[in-house]
Design a protein around this motif. Structure first.
Motif, PDB file in Angstrom:
ATOM      1  N   LEU A 230      -2.268  14.054  -4.133  1.00 11.76           N
ATOM      2  CA  LEU A 230      -2.155  15.511  -4.089  1.00 11.76           C
ATOM      3  C   LEU A 230      -2.810  16.166  -5.300  1.00 11.76           C
ATOM      4  CD1 LEU A 230       1.538  15.858  -2.845  1.00 11.76           C
ATOM      5  CD2 LEU A 230      -0.538  16.337  -1.540  1.00 11.76           C
ATOM      6  N   GLU A 231      -2.944  15.426  -6.396  1.00 11.89           N
ATOM      7  CA  GLU A 231      -3.598  15.951  -7.592  1.00 11.89           C
ATOM      8  C   GLU A 231      -5.074  15.587  -7.647  1.00 11.89           C
ATOM      9  OE1 GLU A 231      -1.485  14.833 -11.086  1.00 11.89           O
ATOM     10  OE2 GLU A 231       0.424  15.696 -10.417  1.00 11.89           O
ATOM     11  N   GLY A 232      -5.587  15.005  -6.549  1.00  9.97           N
ATOM     12  CA  GLY A 232      -7.004  14.683  -6.486  1.00  9.97           C
ATOM     13  C   GLY A 232      -7.376  13.339  -7.066  1.00  9.97           C
ATOM     14  N   GLU A 233      -6.404  12.450  -7.248  1.00  8.24           N
ATOM     15  CA  GLU A 233      -6.672  11.138  -7.821  1.00  8.24           C
ATOM     16  C   GLU A 233      -6.324  10.062  -6.794  1.00  8.24           C
ATOM     17  OE1 GLU A 233      -8.162  10.993 -10.545  1.00  8.24           O
ATOM     18  OE2 GLU A 233      -7.730  12.891 -11.538  1.00  8.24           O
ATOM     19  N   LEU A 234      -7.157   9.024  -6.745  1.00 10.78           N
ATOM     20  CA  LEU A 234      -6.953   7.931  -5.795  1.00 10.78           C
ATOM     21  C   LEU A 234      -6.389   6.724  -6.516  1.00 10.78           C
ATOM     22  CD1 LEU A 234      -7.242   6.749  -2.958  1.00 10.78           C
ATOM     23  CD2 LEU A 234      -9.584   6.068  -3.567  1.00 10.78           C
ATOM     24  N   VAL A 235      -5.236   6.281  -6.077  1.00  8.55           N
ATOM     25  CA  VAL A 235      -4.591   5.084  -6.619  1.00  8.55           C
ATOM     26  C   VAL A 235      -4.324   4.136  -5.459  1.00  8.55           C
ATOM     27  CG1 VAL A 235      -2.555   4.153  -7.769  1.00  8.55           C
ATOM     28  CG2 VAL A 235      -3.537   6.310  -8.543  1.00  8.55           C
ATOM     29  N   HIS A 236      -4.866   2.932  -5.541  1.00  6.29           N
ATOM     30  CA  HIS A 236      -4.645   1.946  -4.487  1.00  6.29           C
ATOM     31  C   HIS A 236      -3.233   1.376  -4.595  1.00  6.29           C
ATOM     32  CE1 HIS A 236      -8.796   1.932  -3.114  1.00  6.29           C
ATOM     33  NE2 HIS A 236      -9.191   1.852  -4.369  1.00  6.29           N
ATOM     34  N   ILE A 237      -2.593   1.256  -3.434  1.00  9.62           N
ATOM     35  CA  ILE A 237      -1.222   0.749  -3.402  1.00  9.62           C
ATOM     36  C   ILE A 237      -1.146  -0.656  -3.993  1.00  9.62           C
ATOM     37  CG2 ILE A 237       0.634  -0.012  -1.880  1.00  9.62           C
ATOM     38  CD1 ILE A 237       0.686   2.894  -2.088  1.00  9.62           C
ATOM     39  N   GLU A 238      -2.126  -1.510  -3.658  1.00 10.87           N
ATOM     40  CA  GLU A 238      -2.068  -2.878  -4.161  1.00 10.87           C
ATOM     41  C   GLU A 238      -2.185  -2.926  -5.682  1.00 10.87           C
ATOM     42  OE1 GLU A 238      -6.231  -2.317  -2.262  1.00 10.87           O
ATOM     43  OE2 GLU A 238      -4.156  -1.724  -1.883  1.00 10.87           O
ATOM     44  N   ASP A 239      -2.994  -2.032  -6.255  1.00  9.87           N
ATOM     45  CA  ASP A 239      -3.087  -1.990  -7.715  1.00  9.87           C
ATOM     46  C   ASP A 239      -1.766  -1.553  -8.338  1.00  9.87           C
ATOM     47  OD1 ASP A 239      -5.715  -2.784  -7.634  1.00  9.87           O
ATOM     48  OD2 ASP A 239      -6.528  -0.758  -7.716  1.00  9.87           O
ATOM     49  N   LEU A 240      -1.096  -0.618  -7.692  1.00  8.98           N
ATOM     50  CA  LEU A 240       0.191  -0.144  -8.195  1.00  8.98           C
ATOM     51  C   LEU A 240       1.247  -1.240  -8.119  1.00  8.98           C
ATOM     52  CD1 LEU A 240       1.856   2.186  -9.305  1.00  8.98           C
ATOM     53  CD2 LEU A 240       2.233   2.965  -6.947  1.00  8.98           C
ATOM     54  N   VAL A 241       1.224  -2.018  -7.041  1.00 10.27           N
ATOM     55  CA  VAL A 241       2.180  -3.122  -6.903  1.00 10.27           C
ATOM     56  C   VAL A 241       1.976  -4.155  -8.009  1.00 10.27           C
ATOM     57  CG1 VAL A 241       2.887  -5.050  -5.437  1.00 10.27           C
ATOM     58  CG2 VAL A 241       2.458  -2.810  -4.422  1.00 10.27           C
ATOM     59  N   LEU A 242       0.718  -4.521  -8.258  1.00 12.05           N
ATOM     60  CA  LEU A 242       0.433  -5.512  -9.292  1.00 12.05           C
ATOM     61  C   LEU A 242       0.735  -4.972 -10.682  1.00 12.05           C
ATOM     62  CD1 LEU A 242      -2.893  -7.073  -7.954  1.00 12.05           C
ATOM     63  CD2 LEU A 242      -0.581  -7.988  -7.781  1.00 12.05           C
ATOM     64  N   HIS A 243       0.451  -3.692 -10.900  1.00  6.78           N
ATOM     65  CA  HIS A 243       0.756  -3.099 -12.203  1.00  6.78           C
ATOM     66  C   HIS A 243       2.263  -3.083 -12.441  1.00  6.78           C
ATOM     67  CE1 HIS A 243       0.178  -0.621 -15.749  1.00  6.78           C
ATOM     68  NE2 HIS A 243       1.081   0.235 -15.287  1.00  6.78           N
TER      69      HIS A 243
ATOM     70  N   ALA B  35       4.334  -5.209 -11.345  1.00  2.00           N
ATOM     71  CA  ALA B  35       4.759  -6.592 -11.606  1.00  2.00           C
ATOM     72  C   ALA B  35       4.121  -7.165 -12.865  1.00  2.00           C
ATOM     73  CB  ALA B  35       4.395  -7.472 -10.414  1.00  2.00           C
ATOM     74  N   HIS B  36       3.386  -6.330 -13.643  1.00  2.00           N
ATOM     75  CA  HIS B  36       2.705  -6.760 -14.865  1.00  2.00           C
ATOM     76  C   HIS B  36       1.694  -7.867 -14.570  1.00  2.00           C
ATOM     77  CE1 HIS B  36       5.662  -4.410 -17.055  1.00  2.00           C
ATOM     78  NE2 HIS B  36       6.627  -5.063 -16.431  1.00  2.00           N
ATOM     79  N   MET B  37       0.978  -7.704 -13.462  1.00  5.34           N
ATOM     80  CA  MET B  37      -0.037  -8.681 -13.054  1.00  5.34           C
ATOM     81  C   MET B  37      -1.364  -8.000 -12.769  1.00  5.34           C
ATOM     82  SD  MET B  37       2.123 -11.225 -10.548  1.00  5.34           S
ATOM     83  CE  MET B  37       3.535 -12.162 -11.146  1.00  5.34           C
ATOM     84  N   ASP B  38      -1.714  -7.023 -13.608  1.00  7.23           N
ATOM     85  CA  ASP B  38      -2.962  -6.302 -13.391  1.00  7.23           C
ATOM     86  C   ASP B  38      -4.155  -7.261 -13.421  1.00  7.23           C
ATOM     87  OD1 ASP B  38      -1.091  -4.426 -15.283  1.00  7.23           O
ATOM     88  OD2 ASP B  38      -2.057  -3.283 -13.681  1.00  7.23           O
TER      89      ASP B  38
ATOM     90  N   VAL C  10       1.630  -8.483  -1.253  1.00  6.92           N
ATOM     91  CA  VAL C  10       2.053  -9.524  -2.182  1.00  6.92           C
ATOM     92  C   VAL C  10       0.865 -10.434  -2.433  1.00  6.92           C
ATOM     93  CG1 VAL C  10       4.488  -9.490  -1.517  1.00  6.92           C
ATOM     94  CG2 VAL C  10       2.909 -10.984  -0.298  1.00  6.92           C
ATOM     95  N   SER C  11       0.721 -10.872  -3.662  1.00  9.28           N
ATOM     96  CA  SER C  11      -0.322 -11.831  -4.027  1.00  9.28           C
ATOM     97  C   SER C  11       0.327 -13.183  -4.277  1.00  9.28           C
ATOM     98  CB  SER C  11      -1.074 -11.356  -5.268  1.00  9.28           C
ATOM     99  OG  SER C  11      -0.195 -11.330  -6.395  1.00  9.28           O
ATOM    100  N   ALA C  12      -0.495 -14.205  -4.401  1.00 10.04           N
ATOM    101  CA  ALA C  12       0.045 -15.540  -4.659  1.00 10.04           C
ATOM    102  C   ALA C  12       0.781 -15.572  -5.993  1.00 10.04           C
ATOM    103  CB  ALA C  12      -1.089 -16.562  -4.640  1.00 10.04           C
ATOM    104  N   GLY C  13       0.217 -14.889  -6.990  1.00 11.74           N
ATOM    105  CA  GLY C  13       0.883 -14.850  -8.288  1.00 11.74           C
ATOM    106  C   GLY C  13       2.212 -14.135  -8.227  1.00 11.74           C
ATOM    107  N   LEU C  14       2.281 -13.036  -7.473  1.00 12.14           N
ATOM    108  CA  LEU C  14       3.530 -12.296  -7.343  1.00 12.14           C
ATOM    109  C   LEU C  14       4.587 -13.121  -6.631  1.00 12.14           C
ATOM    110  CD1 LEU C  14       5.116  -9.674  -7.678  1.00 12.14           C
ATOM    111  CD2 LEU C  14       4.075  -8.838  -5.558  1.00 12.14           C
ATOM    112  N   VAL C  15       4.190 -13.803  -5.565  1.00 16.67           N
ATOM    113  CA  VAL C  15       5.131 -14.664  -4.842  1.00 16.67           C
ATOM    114  C   VAL C  15       5.630 -15.783  -5.742  1.00 16.67           C
ATOM    115  CG1 VAL C  15       5.381 -16.266  -2.905  1.00 16.67           C
ATOM    116  CG2 VAL C  15       4.134 -14.124  -2.592  1.00 16.67           C
ATOM    117  N   ALA C  16       4.712 -16.390  -6.484  1.00 18.07           N
ATOM    118  CA  ALA C  16       5.100 -17.487  -7.373  1.00 18.07           C
ATOM    119  C   ALA C  16       6.073 -17.014  -8.443  1.00 18.07           C
ATOM    120  CB  ALA C  16       3.848 -18.094  -8.008  1.00 18.07           C
ATOM    121  N   ALA C  17       5.832 -15.822  -9.001  1.00 17.16           N
ATOM    122  CA  ALA C  17       6.705 -15.312 -10.063  1.00 17.16           C
ATOM    123  C   ALA C  17       8.076 -14.925  -9.527  1.00 17.16           C
ATOM    124  CB  ALA C  17       6.045 -14.114 -10.737  1.00 17.16           C
TER     125      ALA C  17
END
Length: 386
Positions: free
Chosen positions: A42-55, A57-60, A346-353
């Motif tokens: 809504l503020e004109g910025e694009l944020v990918h959901i998968e990037d937000l999920v990894l961020h 989980a501290h797995m950027d 979910v990524s492999a690293g996220l599942v493993a953690a």
């Protein structure tokens, strides 16, 4: 059916279904992620959901962008509101906390957002006392105490600088940096102060926020449908614009108002997801009636999308649980199902953690569950319910 009746009906149905849904926890978490990304959209910025999920989980996989950190701030604010009682977000303490100003406001109950003379709370004082007694009892000395103290001083100075205070020129490593410049407002700042660069000095956030809260109190005293009151609150926030750099907080406070009224008590309503589906020309129309109708349609669209998401997650849960037949009792697949339902990807690293397994074992569990891979940009592999 008019816009108000449609919104009232859809919100009531959504709240009832979420209360009784077997995928409630996963739905609530997914709403947090979707609404945070929609707030930035809504503020004109694009944020990918998968990037937000990894961020989260501290797995950027790369350095987080400014937009991503702001979306994560929205995500954390939503979780914080939901963890507290329904009336917390709209009280003075709650608003100060959501604005990142815990402990401010003074002892005399100053208006939300005003800088207090003693930022340390009683709980913080108790923690410090306990820490000191522990250090005295053990006789141990922290080798990093001086470095940490310097970092704390720099952070404190930066916070006050961003709040518009002025500091006399001094060396960056001066021991007096933590107490320099207190009590000097942005209007009295020197020409080289950073305050005017990041804030409008004529923008009285405290007064504007007080005006908006006064309107909320007035709405509580009137007999009107909860959704209409929330739409009026949202439209007034758009008109007043209390906060310069946290405008996204308005939709969260409106959702908290719905939760406080009991209209949507099962979760924190994802208003940003509904506003995203409304044309900007309607949301920003000069006519107040048009904006109110757009707000009501946004409530209805968000509730309708929530009902569809519930159906999708319920169906996915049933399909994945079929693969649990004849599995041993200590299998990790049930926990993987919960994780997949609670995260858009979910990524492999996220599942493993999360499951405390190796990445090879995580890939094996993902293959057994049969969930679809949703990434195709080559940066990393991730799976989710689609």
């Amino acid at each position: 059916m008019g816009p108000l009746a449609r919104a009232e009906d859809l919100l009531a149905r959504l709240d009832e279904r979420v209360h009784k849904s077997p995928v409630r926890d996963g739905f609530v978490e997914r709403q947090h992620f979707a609404d945070a990304a929609a707030a930035l959209w809504l503020e004109g910025e694009l944020v990918h959901i998968e990037d937000l999920v990894l961020h989260d989980a501290h797995m950027d996989i790369r350095a987080p962008t400014h937009e991503l950190t702001r979306a994560h701030a929205v995500l954390r604010a939503r979780r914080r509101i939901l963890l507290h009682p329904p009336d917390w977000a709209l009280c003075r303490v709650g608003i100060l906390a959501l604005r990142g100003r815990e402990g401010q406001g003074g002892r005399d109950g100053a208006s939300p957002g005003r800088t207090g003379a003693e930022p340390a709370t009683a709980a913080a004082g108790a923690d410090e006392t306990a820490g000191e007694s522990f250090a005295q009892d053990t006789g141990q000395k922290d080798a990093l105490a001086e470095e940490l103290a310097e970092i704390d001083a720099v952070l404190a100075r930066s916070s006050r600088l961003l709040a518009g205070e002025n500091f006399a020129p001094r060396a960056a490593d001066s021991p007096d940096v933590d107490t320099a410049g207190q009590g000097v407002t942005a209007r009295e700042a020197l020409p080289n102060s950073l305050g005017p660069l990041i804030r409008d000095l004529d923008w009285d956030e405290d007064q504007r926020l007080a005006d908006w809260l006064a309107m909320i109190d007035k709405l509580r005293g009137e007999t009107m449908p909860a959704v209409l009151a929330a739409a009026v609150a949202w439209e007034t926030w758009q008109d007043i614009e209390p906060l310069q750099h946290q405008h996204w907080l308005g939709t969260l406070l409106v959702a908290a108002l719905l939760r406080q009224s009991g209209k949507v008590g099962s979760h924190l309503f994802a208003l940003n997801s509904g506003l995203r589906l409304i044309a900007r020309e309607r949301r920003k129309a000069p006519d107040r009636t048009t904006r109110l109708l757009a707000g009501l349609d946004a409530f209805a669209e968000a509730a309708s999308a929530g009902l569809k998401e519930l159906d999708r997650l319920t169906l996915a849960k049933g399909q994945m649980e079929r693969r649990l037949r004849k599995r041993r009792k200590n299998s990790s697949l049930p926990r993987l199902i919960e994780l997949v339902l609670a995260r858009p990807v979910v990524s492999a690293g996220l599942v493993a953690a999360e499951l405390k397994v190796t990445q090879r074992a995580a890939l094996g569990l993902v293959a057994e569950l049969g969930i679809r891979e949703v990434t195709g940009r080559g940066r990393y592999r991730a799976w989710g319910v689609v």
